[in-house]
Design a protein around this motif. Structure first.
Motif, PDB file in Angstrom:
ATOM      1  N   LYS A   7      38.598  48.695  52.822  1.00 26.19           N
ATOM      2  CA  LYS A   7      38.333  50.614  52.571  1.00 26.19           C
ATOM      3  C   LYS A   7      39.213  49.803  51.537  1.00 26.19           C
ATOM      4  O   LYS A   7      38.624  51.529  50.735  1.00 26.19           O
ATOM      5  N   TYR A   8      39.641  49.196  50.724  1.00 22.52           N
ATOM      6  CA  TYR A   8      40.207  49.313  49.411  1.00 22.52           C
ATOM      7  C   TYR A   8      40.116  48.356  48.394  1.00 22.52           C
ATOM      8  O   TYR A   8      40.651  46.371  49.482  1.00 22.52           O
ATOM      9  N   LEU A   9      39.535  47.935  47.251  1.00 17.06           N
ATOM     10  CA  LEU A   9      39.356  47.336  46.735  1.00 17.06           C
ATOM     11  C   LEU A   9      40.359  47.409  45.279  1.00 17.06           C
ATOM     12  O   LEU A   9      40.110  47.852  44.566  1.00 17.06           O
ATOM     13  N   PHE A  10      41.482  45.986  45.384  1.00 15.19           N
ATOM     14  CA  PHE A  10      42.554  46.286  44.111  1.00 15.19           C
ATOM     15  C   PHE A  10      41.776  44.802  42.835  1.00 15.19           C
ATOM     16  O   PHE A  10      41.357  43.926  43.547  1.00 15.19           O
ATOM     17  N   CYS A  11      41.739  45.509  41.346  1.00 18.23           N
ATOM     18  CA  CYS A  11      40.986  44.593  40.564  1.00 18.23           C
ATOM     19  C   CYS A  11      42.107  44.745  39.259  1.00 18.23           C
ATOM     20  O   CYS A  11      42.453  45.275  39.046  1.00 18.23           O
ATOM     21  N   ASP A  12      42.723  43.249  39.773  1.00 23.16           N
ATOM     22  CA  ASP A  12      43.330  42.930  38.377  1.00 23.16           C
ATOM     23  C   ASP A  12      43.165  42.246  37.648  1.00 23.16           C
ATOM     24  O   ASP A  12      42.865  41.328  37.075  1.00 23.16           O
ATOM     25  N   GLU A  13      42.347  43.340  36.227  1.00 21.00           N
ATOM     26  CA  GLU A  13      42.185  42.584  35.079  1.00 21.00           C
ATOM     27  C   GLU A  13      41.000  41.849  35.167  1.00 21.00           C
ATOM     28  O   GLU A  13      41.250  40.539  34.672  1.00 21.00           O
ATOM     29  N   PRO A  14      39.515  42.991  35.831  1.00 17.20           N
ATOM     30  CA  PRO A  14      38.469  41.698  36.186  1.00 17.20           C
ATOM     31  C   PRO A  14      37.776  41.272  35.093  1.00 17.20           C
ATOM     32  O   PRO A  14      37.400  40.052  35.601  1.00 17.20           O
ATOM     33  N   ASN A  15      37.818  41.807  33.923  1.00 16.55           N
ATOM     34  CA  ASN A  15      36.906  41.119  32.815  1.00 16.55           C
ATOM     35  C   ASN A  15      37.794  40.530  31.934  1.00 16.55           C
ATOM     36  O   ASN A  15      37.261  39.552  30.622  1.00 16.55           O
ATOM     37  N   SER A  16      39.330  39.572  32.522  1.00 10.58           N
ATOM     38  CA  SER A  16      40.207  39.185  31.376  1.00 10.58           C
ATOM     39  C   SER A  16      39.091  38.049  31.284  1.00 10.58           C
ATOM     40  O   SER A  16      39.191  36.994  32.115  1.00 10.58           O
ATOM     41  N   GLY A  17      38.843  37.444  29.723  1.00  9.32           N
ATOM     42  CA  GLY A  17      38.365  36.362  29.767  1.00  9.32           C
ATOM     43  C   GLY A  17      36.996  36.080  30.028  1.00  9.32           C
ATOM     44  O   GLY A  17      36.477  34.846  29.685  1.00  9.32           O
ATOM     45  N   LEU A  18      36.014  37.273  29.989  1.00 10.63           N
ATOM     46  CA  LEU A  18      34.600  37.530  29.346  1.00 10.63           C
ATOM     47  C   LEU A  18      35.108  37.492  28.828  1.00 10.63           C
ATOM     48  O   LEU A  18      34.749  38.053  28.101  1.00 10.63           O
ATOM     49  N   ASP A  19      33.382  36.682  28.131  1.00 14.02           N
ATOM     50  CA  ASP A  19      32.603  37.829  27.347  1.00 14.02           C
ATOM     51  C   ASP A  19      31.674  38.891  27.235  1.00 14.02           C
ATOM     52  O   ASP A  19      32.306  39.283  28.570  1.00 14.02           O
ATOM     53  N   PRO A  20      31.271  39.133  26.834  1.00 14.89           N
ATOM     54  CA  PRO A  20      30.562  41.509  26.666  1.00 14.89           C
ATOM     55  C   PRO A  20      29.987  40.995  27.489  1.00 14.89           C
ATOM     56  O   PRO A  20      29.875  42.370  28.569  1.00 14.89           O
ATOM     57  N   GLN A  21      28.886  40.707  27.380  1.00 16.16           N
ATOM     58  CA  GLN A  21      27.755  40.568  28.813  1.00 16.16           C
ATOM     59  C   GLN A  21      28.012  40.637  30.152  1.00 16.16           C
ATOM     60  O   GLN A  21      27.590  41.177  31.005  1.00 16.16           O
ATOM     61  N   THR A  22      28.708  39.497  30.097  1.00 16.91           N
ATOM     62  CA  THR A  22      29.597  39.289  31.848  1.00 16.91           C
ATOM     63  C   THR A  22      30.408  40.010  32.114  1.00 16.91           C
ATOM     64  O   THR A  22      30.254  40.724  33.267  1.00 16.91           O
ATOM     65  N   SER A  23      31.482  40.803  31.224  1.00 11.76           N
ATOM     66  CA  SER A  23      32.442  41.849  31.491  1.00 11.76           C
ATOM     67  C   SER A  23      31.269  43.462  32.126  1.00 11.76           C
ATOM     68  O   SER A  23      31.130  43.872  33.128  1.00 11.76           O
TER      69      SER A  23
END
Length: 274
Positions: free
Chosen positions: A157-173
């Motif tokens: 019911k709840y989803l927590f994401c800590d810096e999900p785009n860390s270390g990824l290129d802009p397109q993948t982000s």
């Protein structure tokens, strides 16, 4: 829905959170943003129960999480999915086994049922063909998607994401942002993201809490943020000349929308009252 009521947190004499109140809404992507040392990471850890608050309340669907005993908290945690900054996959396990792990720990049903659920989640994040691969054999963006599949395998019911785009290129982000947004709406999840990524803020921020020196400095949506007069927020979000110019272009585009004009006028009135 998750509600924070006047929560505080200190380490010795250092006060990290100073009476923060906010509501994280279901079916929306809720962002916690702020510079390093603003208290956003501590706030997320308090929400999921990794740290205890000094005072105040944290409510999950109107139930006081801070007052629960260990057993009751465990039940709530079984409804939580977590995407870690570094994906936190087990190197010795295949992609399929990594996604299976929460089901082995907490899930019911037969092995066949569990494998079916794992296959469904991997297909949802477009990684069905990577099931038998190990983390070392896939890219950083694929690891993030495995992490997302593992986070949703128990239908949280709840989803927590800590810096999900860390270390990824802009397109993948962009792909990760889009996937999290789609899953949030599709399963009516209360999603909370701790992020520095300005693209996530501007594209996915249904509801944004900006933290400054342990306090909630500003709260609103990604549309509100474009017209905000809060100087601290603007200095943080639109730090470069390029971003300031992009803000002006977004204002012009949004101002053409008559419905948005009415929302803007209402927001400006609220800002004036504050």
């Amino acid at each position: 829905m998750i509600e924070l009521r006047d929560i505080t947190k200190s380490f010795g004499d250092k006060e990290i959170l100073k009476g923060v109140s906010a509501v994280m809404e279901s079916g929306k992507v809720n962002l916690i943003i702020g510079s390093s040392g603003s208290g956003k990471t501590v706030m997320m850890k308090c929400i999921v129960g990794l740290m205890e608050v000094g005072s105040g309340k944290i409510l999950y669907d109107k139930q006081d999480f801070t007052a629960m005993d260990h057993h009751a908290k465990k039940i709530v945690r079984q409804k939580i999915g977590m995407l870690f900054q570094g994906s936190a996959l087990f190197d010795s396990m295949t992609v399929e086994q990594n996604v299976m792990f929460p089901l082995e720990m907490f899930g019911d049903g037969t092995l066949r049922d569990k494998k079916k659920r794992v296959a469904e989640c991997l297909e949802r994040v477009q990684l069905k063909d990577a099931a038998k691969k190990f983390p070392a054999e896939i890219s950083g963006g694929m690891k993030k998607r495995v992490g997302i599949a593992r986070a949703i395998v128990l239908n949280p019911k709840y989803l927590f994401c800590d810096e999900p785009n860390s270390g990824l290129d802009p397109q993948t982000s962009l792909l990760i942002d889009k996937l999290i947004k789609e899953l949030t709406v599709e399963y009516d999840i209360t999603t909370v993201i701790n992020t520095h990524d300005m693209n996530t803020v501007m594209e996915s921020g249904d509801h944004i809490v900006y933290m400054y020196q342990g306090q909630k400095q500003w709260e609103g949506s990604n549309k509100d943020i474009v017209f905000s007069k809060d100087q601290k927020l603007n200095d943080f979000i639109f730090a470069s000349e390029f971003l300031r110019e992009a803000k002006e272009m977004r204002q012009l585009d949004m101002f053409k929308d008559n419905a948005w004009k009415e929302q803007l006028q209402a927001q400006l009135k609220r800002d004036e009252k504050k």
